[in-house]
Design a protein around this motif. Structure first.
Motif, mmCIF file in Angstrom:
data_model
loop_
_atom_site.group_PDB
_atom_site.id
_atom_site.type_symbol
_atom_site.label_atom_id
_atom_site.label_comp_id
_atom_site.label_asym_id
_atom_site.label_seq_id
_atom_site.Cartn_x
_atom_site.Cartn_y
_atom_site.Cartn_z
ATOM 1 N N UNK A 154 0.500 -1.576 -0.401
ATOM 2 C CA UNK A 154 -0.133 0.356 -0.175
ATOM 3 C C UNK A 154 0.883 1.015 -0.472
ATOM 4 N N UNK A 155 1.985 1.658 0.864
ATOM 5 C CA UNK A 155 2.707 2.809 1.059
ATOM 6 C C UNK A 155 3.449 2.989 -0.369
ATOM 7 N N UNK A 156 3.821 1.566 -0.946
ATOM 8 C CA UNK A 156 4.581 1.507 -1.890
ATOM 9 C C UNK A 156 3.626 1.903 -3.929
ATOM 10 N N UNK A 157 2.179 1.927 -3.304
ATOM 11 C CA UNK A 157 1.848 2.833 -4.569
ATOM 12 C C UNK A 157 0.926 3.506 -4.132
ATOM 13 N N UNK A 158 1.211 4.705 -2.600
ATOM 14 C CA UNK A 158 0.407 5.995 -2.242
ATOM 15 C C UNK A 158 -1.683 5.562 -1.867
ATOM 16 N N UNK A 159 -1.383 4.382 -1.662
ATOM 17 C CA UNK A 159 -2.805 3.858 -1.238
ATOM 18 C C UNK A 159 -3.044 3.899 0.584
ATOM 19 N N UNK A 160 -3.266 4.800 0.839
ATOM 20 C CA UNK A 160 -3.003 5.020 2.418
ATOM 21 C C UNK A 160 -3.919 3.808 3.310
ATOM 22 N N UNK A 255 6.225 14.529 0.649
ATOM 23 C CA UNK A 255 6.150 14.704 2.071
ATOM 24 C C UNK A 255 4.934 14.270 2.962
ATOM 25 N N UNK A 256 4.016 14.995 2.587
ATOM 26 C CA UNK A 256 3.234 14.852 3.062
ATOM 27 C C UNK A 256 1.994 14.033 3.021
ATOM 28 N N UNK A 257 2.666 13.076 1.815
ATOM 29 C CA UNK A 257 1.206 12.558 1.190
ATOM 30 C C UNK A 257 0.864 11.558 2.440
ATOM 31 N N UNK A 258 -0.597 11.094 2.021
ATOM 32 C CA UNK A 258 -1.038 9.815 3.328
ATOM 33 C C UNK A 258 -1.056 9.674 3.565
ATOM 34 N N UNK A 259 0.214 8.503 4.442
ATOM 35 C CA UNK A 259 1.035 7.125 4.811
ATOM 36 C C UNK A 259 -0.239 6.484 4.950
ATOM 37 N N UNK A 260 -1.013 6.378 6.678
ATOM 38 C CA UNK A 260 -1.757 5.635 7.094
ATOM 39 C C UNK A 260 -2.716 6.212 8.138
#
Ligand code: PRX
Length: 653
Positions: A154-160, A255-260
């Motif tokens: 999920x983190x890899x494709x930017x899907x929180x 940097x501010x992309x949602x991680x989880x």
């Protein structure tokens, strides 16, 4: 803010200096405090060098619109790349990332190269299912390698991702999935627990039936048990993932992309979706994992004995340790299956150097007796940590002596889901530890204890624990609810973060945590809302009103005690009714929220404005003479409750 041990704590004079050798080679030395104090943001810029940035940041912190922070502005990175690819590129592909050990003895060593390959496959699989950057994915899984793979994919494709602890009920899944609009749920057919397979998928099925946003349910085969299948929705993980390429070129996100998003209990009925973003979080967990545990990635074996379903697992099983190229133990199972020495057997088997766990576990081991750990060779341990609740001096001393062999420093780490990273803790190579104190804010972190009016208390004073300046891994908001974010954390004392914890500063200015000051309980290190459990109770047709309190408990820290007023139609229900209500709470929230006792009472103590005086109920639950009840609307209520309870206990007797 009551703490029965408070008076003892204040007379605590024992000090434990860092072992000389550890101090000499410590990752972080005493000068870090001064360095961070002199220029906090320069300090955080330096810590950011621990992370590989695809594009450098241009500003460390943007605090122009408080309480909304932006860290490492303009920087681009990928969390999974930082956990995996860069280590493999640096020639560490053969290093073990996880010694996975299952309850039943199944085991597997997973290297960084293998983990990377599996994460790439899963990222390709999720992409094929249509998961795009920004889409939310829920993970409801046992403690198995696929859980970490799913998170990192999920983190890899930017899907929180939002990991939901596998003990939660269908209702809790539904609430979370709806709150953040989850599109894909990843789960397993079941989990192994205490020697038996338990089901997971039926709970997900029940939840997603009511969640129209969910397009797919990906199911890992773990136990092989039969599961109901919905062809429109369900897909096997193996069918989605196994045929995929083991390569995947990752995108680098802001940097501010949602991680989880991690849901946590608050003072109202509805859990809060704590949002963590990528850059600041990765810097924060990497720095704290390296500094607090004095992590030497080339030689150490690290073990956080917690569940990935909680923030401790996110920060110190997954993101922190992997960012630091650590070899970790990853254990699926309970401490007493198949025997009460299971943890110590694992420490001896993998020569664990650093152990991190909760005081509840320590107190349970104390109860079982020191003979059990004493049967195992624990000499590999060099540092031991505690998290999740206040550690009482007795448990601290037992941990230090019996597990740590009097040679390992104990790091009592204070932090919260919202914090993302450890904030207050000894530095093992610097601090002389005091049993029961989390000691001082880490270099780069500024905390204080405020009195009622918002003034910092002097050494010797007690009050509310606040964090006075932003820190990189801080929550950015509550998902979809900026107002609640402001109200919950930033309104009590304008401009500073309100933790909800009480604390005391001793004469040296060291911090002693005193527990929650709000209606949140801490049961075995799990955060529980009294209001949430009350709502669950009153949703039962036989309950008219309910009040829940946390009573002091020698092992679990607190236990959940409920008081209910029954509806007329349910009167005379007896033990069956109590059992039914306990099960009802388990169904509404999860088994971890079951009250230990439910007392049927004729009335509840309320003030004239109708507020339940939980303090008085707590006195009853803790077997004390109830305190001052002069502000009650009806002062005879407490007598009625006492009478009723003694009647109930005579009936039972
Ligand atoms: O009351 C504090 C307690 O746990 C709460 C945070 O719970 P949660 O968000 O579930 O995170 C737990 C793991 C990070 C805090 O408000 N708490 C946590 N660590 C400590 C603690 N209380 C005393 N001492 C600690 N070391």
């Amino acid at each position: 803010m009551s703490n029965p041990e408070l008076s003892n704590l204040l007379h605590e004079t024992r000090r434990f200096d860092p072992p000389a050798e550890l101090a000499e080679h410590a990752n972080l030395k005493a000068d870090a405090y001064a360095e961070a104090k002199e220029d906090r943001l320069a300090f955080w810029a330096k810590q950011a060098e621990r992370i590989t940035w695809a594009e450098p940041f241009t500003e460390v912190l943007d605090w122009s619109n408080p309480p909304f922070s932006k860290w490492y502005v303009g920087g681009k990175l990928n969390a999974a790349y930082n956990c995996l690819d860069r280590h493999v590129e640096a020639g560490l592909g053969d290093r073990v990332a996880y010694h996975f050990e299952a309850e039943n003895g199944d085991r597997r060593d997973i290297t960084y190269a293998e983990l990377l390959a599996e994460v790439c496959q899963a990222a390709n699989g999720l992409t094929e299912l249509g998961v795009k950057t920004g889409d939310r994915v829920a993970i409801y899984m046992p403690m198995i390698p696929e859980t970490v793979v799913a998170m990192l994919a999920c983190a890899r494709i930017g899907a929180p991702h939002t990991v939901i602890f596998a003990g939660f009920s269908a209702q809790s899944i539904e609430d979370r999935v709806k709150d953040c609009g989850v599109e894909v749920v990843i789960t397993a057919d079941g989990a192994n627990r205490r020697g038996k397979p338990s089901a997971l998928k039926p709970t997900v099925d029940e939840a997603v039936a009511k969640c129209p946003t969910v397009r797919k349910v990906v199911v890992v085969k773990r136990t092989g048990q039969d599961v109901a299948w919905n062809d429109d929705l369900d897909v096997w993980w193996s069918d989605v993932v196994d045929h995929q390429s083991t390569e995947h070129t990752c995108e680098f996100f802001d940097a501010e992309h949602p991680l989880y998003i991690m849901y946590s209990s608050g003072t109202t009925g509805k859990p809060k979706g704590v949002l963590h973003t990528t850059g600041g979080y990765m810097v924060g967990v990497s720095y704290t994992h390296w500094a607090v545990f004095d992590l030497k990635p080339d030689t150490d074996v690290f073990w956080t004995a917690a569940d990935i379903g909680w923030v401790t697992g996110h920060s110190y099983i997954v993101y922190g340790p992997l960012a630091n190229a650590t070899t970790s133990v990853f254990y699926e199972g309970t401490p007493d299956t198949p025997h009460q020495g299971r943890w110590w057997e694992i420490v001896a088997k993998y020569k664990v150097n650093i152990l991190y766990c909760a005081p509840t576990a320590i107190r349970t081991f104390m109860k079982w007796g020191r003979e059990i750990p004493e049967k195992f060779d624990l000499s590999s341990l060099r540092l031991i940590g505690s998290v999740g609740e206040p550690i009482n001096p007795e448990a601290y001393m037992w941990y230090r002596e019996v597990i740590g062999g009097n040679r390992c420093p104990v790091v009592d780490t204070w932090w919260q889901t919202e914090n993302g990273m450890i904030l207050i803790s000894p530095l093992p190579g610097v601090t002389s530890g005091k049993p029961g104190s989390a000691m001082t804010p880490l270099p780069g972190v500024t905390a204080a204890v405020y009195d009622e009016s918002g003034k910092p208390v002097e050494p010797g004073g007690a009050g509310y624990l606040v964090v006075t300046e932003p820190w990189p891994a801080m929550l950015r908001t509550l998902w979809g609810d900026d107002d609640r974010f402001k109200e919950t954390y930033w309104a009590r004392f304008p401009g500073v973060y309100f933790s909800g914890d009480g604390a005391k500063l001793d004469e040296d200015g060291d911090f002693w945590l005193l527990g929650r000051v709000d209606d949140v309980m801490n049961v075995s290190g799990h955060r529980m809302s009294t209001t949430e459990i009350e709502s669950a109770l009153v949703s039962h047709p036989m309950v008219a009103e309910a009040a829940v309190v946390g009573a002091a408990d020698a092992t679990t820290g607190q236990s959940i005690e409920a008081f209910v007023i029954l509806r007329e139609s349910a009167k005379g229900g007896g033990d069956d009714l109590v059992a039914e209500l306990r099960n009802h709470v388990a169904k509404e929230i999860g088994a971890i929220a079951k009250p230990r006792s439910i007392m049927v009472v004729p009335d509840l103590p309320k003030t004239r404005s109708g507020k339940i005086m939980r303090r008085l109920l707590k006195d009853v639950a803790e077997n004390r003479e109830p305190g001052d009840s002069t502000t009650l609307a009806d002062s005879s209520v407490m007598d009625l409750i006492q009478e009723n309870l003694s009647k109930q206990s005579t009936d039972e007797g």
